[in-house]
Write a protein that holds these residues in place. Structure first.
Motif, short mmCIF file in Angstrom:
data_model
loop_
_atom_site.label_atom_id
_atom_site.label_comp_id
_atom_site.label_asym_id
_atom_site.label_seq_id
_atom_site.Cartn_x
_atom_site.Cartn_y
_atom_site.Cartn_z
N THR A 288 19.48 -6.60 -12.20
CA THR A 288 18.59 -7.42 -11.38
C THR A 288 19.01 -7.33 -9.90
OG1 THR A 288 19.95 -9.40 -11.68
CG2 THR A 288 18.16 -9.05 -13.25
N PHE A 289 18.04 -7.65 -9.03
CA PHE A 289 18.35 -7.78 -7.62
C PHE A 289 17.39 -8.78 -7.02
CE2 PHE A 289 15.37 -4.20 -7.68
CZ PHE A 289 14.46 -4.55 -6.70
N SER A 290 17.78 -9.31 -5.87
CA SER A 290 16.93 -10.27 -5.16
C SER A 290 16.93 -9.93 -3.67
CB SER A 290 17.41 -11.71 -5.39
OG SER A 290 18.72 -11.87 -4.90
N ALA A 291 15.88 -10.39 -3.01
CA ALA A 291 15.76 -10.18 -1.57
C ALA A 291 14.95 -11.33 -0.98
CB ALA A 291 15.09 -8.85 -1.26
N ASP A 292 15.27 -11.67 0.25
CA ASP A 292 14.51 -12.67 1.00
C ASP A 292 13.73 -11.91 2.06
OD1 ASP A 292 13.45 -14.88 2.19
OD2 ASP A 292 15.36 -15.71 2.87
#
Length: 157
Positions: A150-154
């Motif tokens: 998984t990865f996240s970004a704003d």
């Protein structure tokens, strides 16, 4: 429900074949699309294929990554390192991203015991705003497949 049962075989037949107009004559040519339908394996098929090889174990450098704040439209990528901690070669058969905004690349050759490989996830932020969480499923010859990265970004304007 009865109508649905009657319609499903018809839908299946229509989905398997398609028509196109021959430019030399006014006739329709029917092409068999069975091979294309077979090219889209289910998650169960992918797991069975991966686990058909001798199983091994794997250690990940991380399973989740945060890009932090990025500008809308920016293309970013992250490399996840995988180490074969088992006694058989590690074979990554496929990396399946959760959506078309993520493109995977991975070590295609068998990863020998004690050796390292890579899985790269490339993300296109063009169609997103704010906080985004994405994932990719890794199909390999390990007991608990798929492995989920998984990865996240704003995403900022």
């Amino acid at each position: 429900m009865k109508n649905l049962v009657k319609i499903l075989p018809l839908v299946a037949v229509l989905g398997i074949t398609s028509c196109k107009k021959d430019q030399k004559a006014d006739q329709l040519i029917v092409e068999d699309q069975t091979a294309a339908a077979a090219a889209a394996p289910t998650q169960e098929d992918l797991v069975k294929e991966a686990q058909a090889k001798p199983l091994t174990t794997v250690a990940l450098s991380e399973s989740d990554f945060e890009f932090g704040k990025i500008k809308k439209g920016e293309h970013v990528e992250h490399v996840y390192e995988v180490t074969n901690t088992g006694t058989n070669p590690l074979i990554i058969s496929q990396v399946k991203p959760g959506c078309g905004c993520t493109v995977p690349d991975y070590t295609k050759d068998p990863i020998l015991p004690g050796q390292k490989g890579q899985i790269t996830l490339k993300f296109d932020s063009s169609n997103f705003d704010g906080l985004v969480n994405k994932q990719a499923e890794v199909y390999a010859n390990v007991e608990k497949a798929p492995i989920v990265l998984t990865f996240s970004a704003d995403i900022q304007r």
